[in-house]
Design an enzyme around this catalytic site. Sequence first.
Site, mmCIF file in Angstrom:
data_model
loop_
_atom_site.group_PDB
_atom_site.id
_atom_site.type_symbol
_atom_site.label_atom_id
_atom_site.label_comp_id
_atom_site.label_asym_id
_atom_site.label_seq_id
_atom_site.Cartn_x
_atom_site.Cartn_y
_atom_site.Cartn_z
ATOM 1 N N HIS A 79 0.831 -1.200 0.000
ATOM 2 C CA HIS A 79 0.000 0.000 0.000
ATOM 3 C C HIS A 79 0.863 1.248 0.000
ATOM 4 O O HIS A 79 1.962 1.255 0.546
ATOM 5 C CB HIS A 79 -0.999 -0.012 1.163
ATOM 6 C CG HIS A 79 -0.413 -0.151 2.541
ATOM 7 N ND1 HIS A 79 0.010 0.940 3.259
ATOM 8 C CD2 HIS A 79 -0.205 -1.234 3.335
ATOM 9 C CE1 HIS A 79 0.445 0.525 4.449
ATOM 10 N NE2 HIS A 79 0.341 -0.791 4.515
ATOM 11 N N ASP A 81 -0.124 4.206 1.205
ATOM 12 C CA ASP A 81 -0.517 5.170 2.245
ATOM 13 C C ASP A 81 0.093 4.821 3.599
ATOM 14 O O ASP A 81 0.629 3.724 3.792
ATOM 15 C CB ASP A 81 -2.048 5.235 2.364
ATOM 16 C CG ASP A 81 -2.682 3.889 2.721
ATOM 17 O OD1 ASP A 81 -2.139 2.840 2.308
ATOM 18 O OD2 ASP A 81 -3.701 3.868 3.425
ATOM 19 N N ASP A 111 6.134 0.404 7.309
ATOM 20 C CA ASP A 111 4.722 0.136 6.944
ATOM 21 C C ASP A 111 4.225 1.191 5.964
ATOM 22 O O ASP A 111 3.550 2.107 6.355
ATOM 23 C CB ASP A 111 3.881 0.103 8.214
ATOM 24 C CG ASP A 111 2.458 -0.340 7.944
ATOM 25 O OD1 ASP A 111 2.209 -0.912 6.871
ATOM 26 O OD2 ASP A 111 1.583 -0.104 8.796
ATOM 27 N N GLU A 143 -5.241 1.610 2.163
ATOM 28 C CA GLU A 143 -5.224 0.344 2.907
ATOM 29 C C GLU A 143 -5.506 0.584 4.388
ATOM 30 O O GLU A 143 -6.154 -0.220 5.058
ATOM 31 C CB GLU A 143 -3.857 -0.342 2.744
ATOM 32 C CG GLU A 143 -3.791 -1.755 3.330
ATOM 33 C CD GLU A 143 -3.363 -1.840 4.789
ATOM 34 O OE1 GLU A 143 -3.529 -2.906 5.389
ATOM 35 O OE2 GLU A 143 -2.863 -0.829 5.345
ATOM 36 N N GLU A 144 -4.996 1.707 4.896
ATOM 37 C CA GLU A 144 -5.075 1.952 6.342
ATOM 38 C C GLU A 144 -6.492 2.306 6.803
ATOM 39 O O GLU A 144 -6.741 2.361 8.003
ATOM 40 C CB GLU A 144 -4.093 3.051 6.753
ATOM 41 C CG GLU A 144 -2.619 2.698 6.499
ATOM 42 C CD GLU A 144 -2.078 1.615 7.436
ATOM 43 O OE1 GLU A 144 -2.854 1.050 8.226
ATOM 44 O OE2 GLU A 144 -0.877 1.330 7.342
ATOM 45 N N GLU A 168 4.116 -6.297 3.572
ATOM 46 C CA GLU A 168 3.849 -5.686 4.883
ATOM 47 C C GLU A 168 4.959 -6.106 5.849
ATOM 48 O O GLU A 168 5.588 -7.154 5.662
ATOM 49 C CB GLU A 168 2.506 -6.203 5.443
ATOM 50 C CG GLU A 168 1.285 -5.721 4.706
ATOM 51 C CD GLU A 168 0.818 -4.323 5.120
ATOM 52 O OE1 GLU A 168 1.546 -3.649 5.881
ATOM 53 O OE2 GLU A 168 -0.256 -3.921 4.656
HETATM 54 ZN ZN LIG Z 1 0.672 -1.802 6.305
#
Ligand SMILES: [Zn+2]
Length: 382
Positions: A79, A81, A111, A143-144, A168
């Site tokens: 991701h 973001d 992350d 994603e978050e 991840e």
């Molecule tokens: Zn993540």
Amino acid sequence: MNHLPNFSDSLKQLIASPSISSTQPSWDQGNNDVIQLLATWFEQIGFEITIQNVPETRNKFNLLAKLGSGTGGLLLAGHSDTVPFDENRWQSDPHIVVDKKDRFYGLGTCDMKGFFAFILQACKNLSANQLKKPLYILATADEETTMAGARFFAQQQLIKPDVAIIGEPTSLVPVIMHKGHMSHRIKVKGQSGHSSKPSLGINAIEIMYQVIGCLIDLKDKLALNFVNNSFDVTAPTLNLGAIQGGDNANRICGHCQLDIDMRALPGMTDAELINLLSESLKPLAEKYPNRISFDELHPSSPSFEQKQNSELVSLAEEISGHSCCAVNYATEAPYIQQLGCQTIVLGPGSINQAHQPDEFLAHSEISKTEEILAKMIQTYCL
Ligand SMILES: [Zn+2]
């Protein structure tokens, strides 16, 4: 002639392009700067770029980069973001990479924008005509918060790789399982009236008391009937999270609502869990017609399981030197898996640093990550 940044320069640029996702509009940012950086770099080394405007987001984008042609191949996904940050608790500016104590500090280093910096280095010397099968890079939006980017990408079904790796922060341990997550609001509609005349009203709190009884029975039933020993908490969970109802001691309560959270085990669909909820409330719904209802509070995210006896899992265990495991957090893996590929979550950095002040990526994970990416590309594309 190319001006491709080295690992630490690309990491610096990615971290310096804020892409915070939040359900609070004051925090929420676009991710276009990150997407444009990735598009520029990967285009320079010969990838074909597709950028998708993701529906139901505040103008955010997914990026798909493709090198080579044909079917199958490898997808490296992540991701674009990050979560918001707590400014007073950071030792340094979260958007400026600080390289000290053998760590890169910055928001998104582990992350997981850092993963794209690794991918860039792993791909820079590849050319399309070397590849027997395509190599894809996917950077998703939001994603978050809602996982809207991965959800949309799965619906589009643009590609069908053989395998996918989501980078991840798993401390380079292959993750093959996690629970799903869903939250619902249960509403009870009563009828208000003066407390001195109980027979003229219907008390929503009294009905909710019975609803809670049913939910606790359901919780016990879930714990008895469904077990997966790969998890610390071996059963699906049901949590009573928040309750509100009524307005005054001398009024019959006219409305009561309860927010619950349920986490499905792999192999259990969201529909199955919702069905169990609906079944457990059915006797009460019949006793009090049109008074009990429930709705989703947020879009749910499904559980995930990659079968352990797959070639990808064996290879990931061999290269990483770690046995595969289950984790407690949710990822985009169930959506990526809908492309029809073997899917694992495996990436540098620790989940203990994710979503924390002074997030970092340790230098000690660099060479292992490089080795894993090189080996995966070699196995599935060359
Ligand atoms: Zn993540």
